[in-house]
Design a protein around this motif. Structure first.
Motif, PDB file in Angstrom:
ATOM      1  N   LEU A 167       0.826  -1.203   0.000  1.00 65.09           N
ATOM      2  CA  LEU A 167       0.000   0.000   0.000  1.00 65.09           C
ATOM      3  C   LEU A 167       0.861   1.253   0.000  1.00 65.09           C
ATOM      4  CD1 LEU A 167      -2.875  -0.997   2.466  1.00 65.09           C
ATOM      5  CD2 LEU A 167      -2.919  -0.928  -0.037  1.00 65.09           C
ATOM      6  N   GLY A 168       2.013   1.191   0.689  1.00 66.65           N
ATOM      7  CA  GLY A 168       2.917   2.331   0.669  1.00 66.65           C
ATOM      8  C   GLY A 168       3.436   2.608  -0.731  1.00 66.65           C
ATOM      9  N   ALA A 169       3.765   1.522  -1.456  1.00 68.59           N
ATOM     10  CA  ALA A 169       4.225   1.687  -2.847  1.00 68.59           C
ATOM     11  C   ALA A 169       3.113   2.230  -3.737  1.00 68.59           C
ATOM     12  CB  ALA A 169       4.736   0.342  -3.378  1.00 68.59           C
ATOM     13  N   PHE A 170       1.905   1.666  -3.594  1.00 62.99           N
ATOM     14  CA  PHE A 170       0.771   2.163  -4.385  1.00 62.99           C
ATOM     15  C   PHE A 170       0.477   3.624  -4.060  1.00 62.99           C
ATOM     16  CE2 PHE A 170      -1.048  -2.417  -4.294  1.00 62.99           C
ATOM     17  CZ  PHE A 170      -0.178  -2.787  -5.307  1.00 62.99           C
ATOM     18  N   LEU A 171       0.494   3.939  -2.761  1.00 58.19           N
ATOM     19  CA  LEU A 171       0.200   5.301  -2.314  1.00 58.19           C
ATOM     20  C   LEU A 171       1.159   6.306  -2.932  1.00 58.19           C
ATOM     21  CD1 LEU A 171      -1.031   7.465  -0.373  1.00 58.19           C
ATOM     22  CD2 LEU A 171       0.627   6.675   1.340  1.00 58.19           C
ATOM     23  N   THR A 172       2.452   6.009  -2.860  1.00 60.84           N
ATOM     24  CA  THR A 172       3.433   6.950  -3.382  1.00 60.84           C
ATOM     25  C   THR A 172       3.344   7.070  -4.894  1.00 60.84           C
ATOM     26  OG1 THR A 172       4.907   6.301  -1.583  1.00 60.84           O
ATOM     27  CG2 THR A 172       5.870   7.570  -3.365  1.00 60.84           C
ATOM     28  N   GLY A 173       3.204   5.926  -5.578  1.00 66.02           N
ATOM     29  CA  GLY A 173       3.115   5.954  -7.028  1.00 66.02           C
ATOM     30  C   GLY A 173       1.955   6.800  -7.521  1.00 66.02           C
ATOM     31  N   TYR A 174       0.859   6.855  -6.736  1.00 67.76           N
ATOM     32  CA  TYR A 174      -0.308   7.656  -7.126  1.00 67.76           C
ATOM     33  C   TYR A 174      -0.224   9.089  -6.600  1.00 67.76           C
ATOM     34  CZ  TYR A 174      -5.114   9.311  -7.433  1.00 67.76           C
ATOM     35  OH  TYR A 174      -6.231  10.064  -7.696  1.00 67.76           O
ATOM     36  N   ALA A 175       0.096   9.243  -5.306  1.00 64.46           N
ATOM     37  CA  ALA A 175      -0.010  10.555  -4.655  1.00 64.46           C
ATOM     38  C   ALA A 175       1.102  11.518  -5.020  1.00 64.46           C
ATOM     39  CB  ALA A 175      -0.046  10.373  -3.126  1.00 64.46           C
ATOM     40  N   ILE A 176       2.203  11.023  -5.608  1.00 63.68           N
ATOM     41  CA  ILE A 176       3.312  11.908  -5.944  1.00 63.68           C
ATOM     42  C   ILE A 176       2.886  12.986  -6.948  1.00 63.68           C
ATOM     43  CG2 ILE A 176       4.109  10.452  -7.844  1.00 63.68           C
ATOM     44  CD1 ILE A 176       6.358  12.373  -5.384  1.00 63.68           C
ATOM     45  N   ARG A 177       1.821  12.725  -7.716  1.00 60.71           N
ATOM     46  CA  ARG A 177       1.362  13.706  -8.704  1.00 60.71           C
ATOM     47  C   ARG A 177       0.820  14.965  -8.045  1.00 60.71           C
ATOM     48  NH1 ARG A 177      -3.044  10.148 -11.604  1.00 60.71           N
ATOM     49  NH2 ARG A 177      -1.406   8.629 -11.135  1.00 60.71           N
ATOM     50  N   PHE A 178       0.439  14.889  -6.783  1.00 61.57           N
ATOM     51  CA  PHE A 178      -0.107  16.045  -6.069  1.00 61.57           C
ATOM     52  C   PHE A 178       0.960  16.849  -5.339  1.00 61.57           C
ATOM     53  CE2 PHE A 178      -3.450  12.729  -6.080  1.00 61.57           C
ATOM     54  CZ  PHE A 178      -4.355  13.371  -6.902  1.00 61.57           C
ATOM     55  N   GLY A 179       2.199  16.417  -5.418  1.00 59.77           N
ATOM     56  CA  GLY A 179       3.286  17.112  -4.750  1.00 59.77           C
ATOM     57  C   GLY A 179       4.186  16.125  -4.047  1.00 59.77           C
ATOM     58  N   PHE A 180       5.488  16.418  -4.014  1.00 63.14           N
ATOM     59  CA  PHE A 180       6.450  15.472  -3.462  1.00 63.14           C
ATOM     60  C   PHE A 180       6.161  15.150  -2.002  1.00 63.14           C
ATOM     61  CE2 PHE A 180      10.467  14.244  -1.493  1.00 63.14           C
ATOM     62  CZ  PHE A 180      10.947  13.311  -2.398  1.00 63.14           C
ATOM     63  N   VAL A 181       5.691  16.117  -1.230  1.00 68.04           N
ATOM     64  CA  VAL A 181       5.523  15.921   0.212  1.00 68.04           C
ATOM     65  C   VAL A 181       4.230  15.188   0.557  1.00 68.04           C
ATOM     66  CG1 VAL A 181       4.283  18.064   0.716  1.00 68.04           C
ATOM     67  CG2 VAL A 181       5.834  17.094   2.440  1.00 68.04           C
TER      68      VAL A 181
END
Length: 395
Positions: free
Chosen positions: A352-366
């Motif tokens: 889930l951490g990998a999925f979360l980052t792969g998706y949420a990075i589009r909204f900003g690095f932080v």
């Protein structure tokens, strides 16, 4: 340790392998970051789904060593198979097979550690086991980063091959070493008997005033803690660009968490035998909140290295005590199934951490890091309110 070293090679190698042009094709139009997250995360997803069943079968058969050996053999074959996988579908299939192999080994191994321990030394033993596994997990990314950057290589008989092929071959060799070590030096405890009871994983607490079962609550805390492990892996290219660094420094950052966690696991585990498990788990989760946010705000490699090292210290305060407390609470003959709650949570958190980052990075690095910090806070509240202060003796 040898098994973990081989598997952790892939954490750094696979994103670079996908980005190198060695892998071709299109997967439903997904972005490269999201595909990378899927490839990395599928391992934990399949493993998490299968672990309660493999753990329960291990309990019913009264066998631990057999499950470990079969899983390691499958790992060996899967690790080598990456060298002939050149499309996204093949990578996903191999990762799924690896997830099944992990389900066979993880629950059986932790059940063995728990069953040869007592309430007075289980924390220390879990800490030692986790420390060796994490040493392998930490060395792998360092070695793989250097291996990929140092290629291509030439051997007299084999000929020329690139860094990716070298990493996949060494990962397979590491699994083979693991198989041989277990085959020659590990035996099932003599007092383990087949357990024919049904699935005994509970969600609701039987204690008045509590809503969640304590082992299930510890699983949730482990889930939120482990999601922080995988926040960097799918965005390796973005991290390297933001921090103006290469694959080796990324490997150092990834391994800083693992290294500090490995060093402190035995110490904290032993301390939890003396002072109690719950207090360490709560403190560790609370400390994760500012540390994970600091990772998202890092602008220099040393910022990330420092934050990841502190992340490892906090995670160590959660993981070994949580496993030991679950072992304290587990009933005899049911250790594999009940400990699978935490092992499932850990693997699912990585996914889930990998999925979360792969998706949420589009909204900003932080953004992924803020979400990870919020989840750590929720975990601390759950452990504080749903897990009893005193450890319950194993029945």
């Amino acid at each position: 340790m040898a098994d973990a070293l081989g598997n952790s090679f892939l954490i750094v190698v696979l994103p670079l392998y996908i980005a190198s042009g060695e892998v071709t094709g299109d997967f439903f139009g997904f972005s490269e970051s999201l595909i990378t997250g899927l490839v990395i995360g599928l391992f934990g997803l399949v493993s998490s789904f299968c672990q309660p069943f493999t753990g329960r079968i291990s309990d019913k058969m009264g066998k631990r060593r057999l499950f470990v050996l079969v899983g390691l053999f499958i790992f060996m074959l899967a690790n080598f198979s990456y060298s002939i996988a050149h499309n996204y579908t093949a990578l996903l299939i191999i990762r799924a097979i690896q997830g099944l192999a992990a389900a066979l080994t993880i629950t059986a191994t932790l059940a063995l550690v728990s069953e040869v321990s007592s309430n007075g030394n289980r924390g220390g033993n879990m800490g030692v086991y986790n420390a060796f596994r994490l040493i392998g997990f930490g060395i792998g990314p360092l070695a793989s980063g250097a291996l990929v950057e140092g290629g291509p290589y030439h051997l007299p008989i084999v000929g020329e091959f690139n860094g990716f092929m070298a990493a996949f071959a060494l990962a397979a060799i590491a699994a083979l070493v693991s198989f041989l070590l277990v085959a020659f030096f590990v035996h099932d405890p003599e007092d383990i008997e087949p357990n024919s009871e049904g699935m005994i994983i509970r969600f609701r607490s039987r204690e008045p005033g509590k809503f969640l079962d304590p082992i299930f609550t510890l699983g949730l805390a482990t889930l939120f803690m482990s999601m922080g492990f995988a926040l960097l892996a799918p965005i390796e290219l973005e991290v390297n660009e933001r921090l103006s660094q290469g694959a080796f420094l990324f490997s150092v950052e990834f391994s800083a968490l693992i290294g500090s966690m490995a060093i402190l696991q035995p110490i904290i585990g032993k301390a939890s035998d003396k002072y109690g498990r719950r207090i360490f788990i709560i403190i560790g989760l609370v400390c994760l909140i500012p540390i994970i946010i600091a990772e998202g705000l890092a602008t220099q490699p040393w910022h990330m290295i420092t934050a990841r090292a502190l992340h490892g210290i906090s995670a160590a305060m959660v993981f070994a005590p949580a496993l030991a407390l679950a072992g304290d609470l587990a009933k005899k003959g049911q250790a594999a199934a009940q400990l699978s709650v935490l092992t499932v949570a850990f693997g699912l958190g990585i996914s889930l951490g990998a999925f979360l980052t792969g998706y949420a990075i589009r909204f900003g690095f932080v953004v992924p890091f803020i979400i990870g910090a919020v989840l750590a806070a929720i975990g601390a509240v759950l452990v504080k309110t749903q897990v009893p202060k005193g450890e319950i003796a194993k029945s």
